[in-house]
Design a protein around this motif. Sequence first.
Motif, PDB file in Angstrom:
ATOM      1  N   ARG A 112       0.820  -1.208   0.000  1.00  0.00           N
ATOM      2  CA  ARG A 112       0.000   0.000   0.000  1.00  0.00           C
ATOM      3  C   ARG A 112       0.855   1.259   0.000  1.00  0.00           C
ATOM      4  O   ARG A 112       0.445   2.300  -0.532  1.00  0.00           O
ATOM      5  N   LEU A 113       2.024   1.176   0.603  1.00  0.00           N
ATOM      6  CA  LEU A 113       2.890   2.341   0.693  1.00  0.00           C
ATOM      7  C   LEU A 113       3.621   2.626  -0.611  1.00  0.00           C
ATOM      8  O   LEU A 113       3.935   3.787  -0.911  1.00  0.00           O
ATOM      9  N   ILE A 114       3.913   1.588  -1.381  1.00  0.00           N
ATOM     10  CA  ILE A 114       4.801   1.762  -2.534  1.00  0.00           C
ATOM     11  C   ILE A 114       4.098   1.716  -3.883  1.00  0.00           C
ATOM     12  O   ILE A 114       4.716   2.038  -4.904  1.00  0.00           O
ATOM     13  N   ARG A 115       2.818   1.342  -3.922  1.00  0.00           N
ATOM     14  CA  ARG A 115       2.191   1.093  -5.214  1.00  0.00           C
ATOM     15  C   ARG A 115       2.039   2.349  -6.071  1.00  0.00           C
ATOM     16  O   ARG A 115       1.887   2.254  -7.289  1.00  0.00           O
ATOM     17  N   ARG A 116       2.093   3.529  -5.469  1.00  0.00           N
ATOM     18  CA  ARG A 116       1.946   4.772  -6.237  1.00  0.00           C
ATOM     19  C   ARG A 116       3.260   5.260  -6.826  1.00  0.00           C
ATOM     20  O   ARG A 116       3.278   6.228  -7.595  1.00  0.00           O
ATOM     21  N   PHE A 117       4.356   4.595  -6.486  1.00  0.00           N
ATOM     22  CA  PHE A 117       5.669   5.062  -6.903  1.00  0.00           C
ATOM     23  C   PHE A 117       6.314   4.065  -7.854  1.00  0.00           C
ATOM     24  O   PHE A 117       5.997   2.877  -7.849  1.00  0.00           O
ATOM     25  N   SER A 118       7.235   4.547  -8.663  1.00  0.00           N
ATOM     26  CA  SER A 118       7.949   3.663  -9.570  1.00  0.00           C
ATOM     27  C   SER A 118       8.855   2.735  -8.769  1.00  0.00           C
ATOM     28  O   SER A 118       9.310   3.064  -7.668  1.00  0.00           O
ATOM     29  N   LYS A 119       9.119   1.584  -9.341  1.00  0.00           N
ATOM     30  CA  LYS A 119       9.978   0.611  -8.654  1.00  0.00           C
ATOM     31  C   LYS A 119      11.392   1.149  -8.464  1.00  0.00           C
ATOM     32  O   LYS A 119      12.037   0.894  -7.448  1.00  0.00           O
ATOM     33  N   ALA A 120      11.879   1.908  -9.445  1.00  0.00           N
ATOM     34  CA  ALA A 120      13.215   2.488  -9.317  1.00  0.00           C
ATOM     35  C   ALA A 120      13.285   3.444  -8.136  1.00  0.00           C
ATOM     36  O   ALA A 120      14.265   3.453  -7.380  1.00  0.00           O
ATOM     37  N   SER A 121      12.242   4.249  -7.956  1.00  0.00           N
ATOM     38  CA  SER A 121      12.216   5.199  -6.835  1.00  0.00           C
ATOM     39  C   SER A 121      12.154   4.474  -5.497  1.00  0.00           C
ATOM     40  O   SER A 121      12.849   4.844  -4.544  1.00  0.00           O
ATOM     41  N   VAL A 122      11.325   3.434  -5.429  1.00  0.00           N
ATOM     42  CA  VAL A 122      11.207   2.664  -4.180  1.00  0.00           C
ATOM     43  C   VAL A 122      12.539   2.017  -3.825  1.00  0.00           C
ATOM     44  O   VAL A 122      12.983   2.048  -2.669  1.00  0.00           O
ATOM     45  N   LEU A 123      13.182   1.425  -4.819  1.00  0.00           N
ATOM     46  CA  LEU A 123      14.467   0.766  -4.562  1.00  0.00           C
ATOM     47  C   LEU A 123      15.537   1.786  -4.179  1.00  0.00           C
ATOM     48  O   LEU A 123      16.396   1.498  -3.320  1.00  0.00           O
ATOM     49  N   ALA A 124      15.503   2.966  -4.767  1.00  0.00           N
ATOM     50  CA  ALA A 124      16.464   4.001  -4.400  1.00  0.00           C
ATOM     51  C   ALA A 124      16.270   4.441  -2.949  1.00  0.00           C
ATOM     52  O   ALA A 124      17.243   4.607  -2.199  1.00  0.00           O
ATOM     53  N   VAL A 125      15.019   4.617  -2.544  1.00  0.00           N
ATOM     54  CA  VAL A 125      14.734   4.980  -1.147  1.00  0.00           C
ATOM     55  C   VAL A 125      15.164   3.853  -0.208  1.00  0.00           C
ATOM     56  O   VAL A 125      15.754   4.097   0.852  1.00  0.00           O
ATOM     57  N   ALA A 126      14.875   2.621  -0.604  1.00  0.00           N
ATOM     58  CA  ALA A 126      15.239   1.469   0.225  1.00  0.00           C
ATOM     59  C   ALA A 126      16.745   1.406   0.446  1.00  0.00           C
ATOM     60  O   ALA A 126      17.217   1.218   1.582  1.00  0.00           O
ATOM     61  N   LEU A 127      17.522   1.568  -0.626  1.00  0.00           N
ATOM     62  CA  LEU A 127      18.982   1.516  -0.499  1.00  0.00           C
ATOM     63  C   LEU A 127      19.520   2.703   0.285  1.00  0.00           C
ATOM     64  O   LEU A 127      20.509   2.582   1.022  1.00  0.00           O
ATOM     65  N   THR A 128      18.866   3.850   0.172  1.00  0.00           N
ATOM     66  CA  THR A 128      19.286   5.019   0.955  1.00  0.00           C
ATOM     67  C   THR A 128      19.084   4.760   2.444  1.00  0.00           C
ATOM     68  O   THR A 128      19.939   5.104   3.274  1.00  0.00           O
ATOM     69  N   LEU A 129      17.945   4.169   2.800  1.00  0.00           N
ATOM     70  CA  LEU A 129      17.696   3.826   4.207  1.00  0.00           C
ATOM     71  C   LEU A 129      18.725   2.815   4.712  1.00  0.00           C
ATOM     72  O   LEU A 129      19.207   2.917   5.850  1.00  0.00           O
ATOM     73  N   MET A 130      19.068   1.846   3.875  1.00  0.00           N
ATOM     74  CA  MET A 130      20.089   0.887   4.264  1.00  0.00           C
ATOM     75  C   MET A 130      21.440   1.576   4.441  1.00  0.00           C
ATOM     76  O   MET A 130      22.216   1.236   5.357  1.00  0.00           O
ATOM     77  N   ALA A 131      21.737   2.546   3.590  1.00  0.00           N
ATOM     78  CA  ALA A 131      22.980   3.305   3.726  1.00  0.00           C
ATOM     79  C   ALA A 131      23.021   4.050   5.058  1.00  0.00           C
ATOM     80  O   ALA A 131      24.047   4.051   5.757  1.00  0.00           O
TER      81      ALA A 131
END
Length: 405
Positions: A264-283
């Motif tokens: 529900r949180l990610i369906r409005r965003f592109s997969k590239a954007s979600v993955l970029a945010v995910a990797l930033t949080l991991m960083a």
Amino acid sequence: MSPRLPRSFWFIWSSLLVNKAAGFVVIVLTLYLTSQRGLDVSEAGIVVGLFGAGGAVGVLLGGVVADRYGRKITMVTASFVACGALLGLSVLTWLPGICVLVALFGFANAAHGPAAIAAIADVVAPSDRDRAFNLMFWAVNVGMGLATLLAGFLAQYSYQLLFQLDALGALATGLIVLSAVPETSQRRRRNVTSVRAGRFVDVLRDRVYLVFVGLVFLQATVYAQTSTTLPLSMTADGLSETDYGMTLAVGSAMIICGQLFIPRLIRRFSKASVLAVALTLMAVGFGLVGVSDPFLMYLACAMVWTIGSMLAAPPNATVIADLSPAHMRGRYQGVFNLTFSAAAFVAPLVGGFTLQYLGDWHWLVVAVVAVGAAVGHLVAGPARERSTQRRTAQTDIHVQASEVV
């Protein structure tokens, strides 16, 4: 998005949950070899390494078999072979035989994965894949959490019982698929011979796919720090093994309680954007380990990188499914899964070196790798979207051709 996922998906989902919930042996294998078979730590490490080596072969060959002979027969055969290997390990005391069975178990355990994920991609519509793979990720983590809780308890009473219960779980996994899951491969189900089967070299020529796999490898290498350099860093800060276990347990609890809300949180965003945010949080999460000392700081870091891994799980699986030609999904999944084996090898090798010589600056290196992967997803995202559209069009043409045949 469809209101319901297909019935076949839920049976595959159930089989994965059962398989992971009974996955005791992997967790206690080193303890079993040292305490029950008298091996020293280095010898036990070699034997456990055979499990990983068998798994590396299993993911590749499992993908080929799933494409060539079908997803169902691959999952069933892998489950039954794993059951037999586990039963053999429960009674065998001869070390060479144990080595062979451990490698065979690793092979069968890994061969199941590409077929299962390819089957899910076969039966779930592209618009529902994020939700389906998110549910799969949740089931795997719930099952692994249950196995972790039960493994230590069962090992106190009987390692033989533990092996046998794991074998029973593998048998149940195979029986669920055998009795309730139809063959999902369009090529096998329709007996299509006009569609070229494809080769591994075709996978390696897919530059868009290989770029994505490379970015996933960076993510997996970053996350592998949790089981390689993180415990060393916490020990150096005066924390105990219990503190380390509690840090990982917090992450598992977050996944179990919150993963189902991620789509529900990610369906409005592109997969590239979600993955970029995910990797930033991991960083951020791993980068702050370098300045962490109190236990609560480590917990906070774990919560941040866990949110990142939760966000990344559904789009990672969906992108692989979207980029894979329908008749080669097993091979594509096999190469994808191999990245995690490669990361498990590289992370301790390189991470141990950088931690030893750079100290806490090691975590800055880890953060830079994660940020690099985040930027890579943003740059590569448009090309992936175009490739996905082409794959969808090609799949529609293949299905129409098979209907004519």
